[in-house]
Design an enzyme around this catalytic site. Sequence first.
Site, short mmCIF file in Angstrom:
data_model
loop_
_atom_site.label_atom_id
_atom_site.label_comp_id
_atom_site.label_asym_id
_atom_site.label_seq_id
_atom_site.Cartn_x
_atom_site.Cartn_y
_atom_site.Cartn_z
CD GLU A 60 -3.10 -0.95 0.42
OE1 GLU A 60 -3.36 0.19 0.02
OE2 GLU A 60 -3.79 -1.94 0.12
CG ASP A 78 -8.79 4.45 -5.84
OD1 ASP A 78 -9.30 5.55 -5.54
OD2 ASP A 78 -8.52 3.58 -4.98
CB THR A 83 -6.67 6.39 -0.43
OG1 THR A 83 -7.63 5.95 -1.40
CG2 THR A 83 -6.07 5.18 0.26
#
Length: 275
Positions: A60, A78, A83
């Site tokens: 990640e 995305d 995020t």
Amino acid sequence: MLAAGALFGSALLAVPATAHATAAPDPAARPAATVAAAAAAGLDDPAKKEIAMKIVSSAENSSLDWKAQYKYIEDIGDGRGYTAGIIGFCSGTGDMLDLVEHYTRVKPGNVLAPYLPALRNVDGSDSHAGLDPNFTRDWAKAAQDAEFKKAQDHERDRVYFNPSVKQGKSDGVGVLGQFIYYDAIVMHGDGTDSTSFRNIRGRALSKAKPPSQGGSETTWLNAFLDARVWAMKQEEAHSDTSRVDTAQRVFLRKGNLNLDTPLDWKVYGDSFRIG
């Protein structure tokens, strides 16, 4: 962090298991006492959990230093909005909203509490409406607060870690299998869509049986990873499957079902080691 696809998840038709044979003896052939001992040691053992967090962070965040990620936040394009954090909580998938709501229950008046209306409004989209321009700054500020770190740990365990370990133990898989489940639920979530964790597992069941149903652990985990790879390829943001191919498959081929160190793997071309 590609994270969560969280409560939407991001399905599958299990890809036929090709040359994933391992020369290591399958646990199904081990004495029952040995299998029982392996099952007793779960991913929830603190040392194993630390390994899990490092491996997920390598994928990640391209780093083993997962504790440096509490402050992380960006829009990675995305379709999930921002995020952020240690497990990739997303503003567009509901888990970031759940996190900030939990943090606010624990610590009313925190720096992120004013963003709750905006987080509710953008849930289900990639919109930044009501979040910009200061949300990323305030997230980093909140990450200096021990209570916010605890809140991230709490939501990671509640939504992702504990359910994957519970399902893994129910299926009779060891530490590696529980980690394989955990990494899948982190990326795909456990919603009702076809590429969610539960449906990845469901497709794998059409190809193999878990140890709890009398199946071989290695065969089952290969079937699960085949299904996982198929799911990843359904979404451009997840189409690089190296976090499976050059990480989890490596451990499985070596027969390292207990995820014992040393561990060597690659993700997205970067090499990592836990000694």
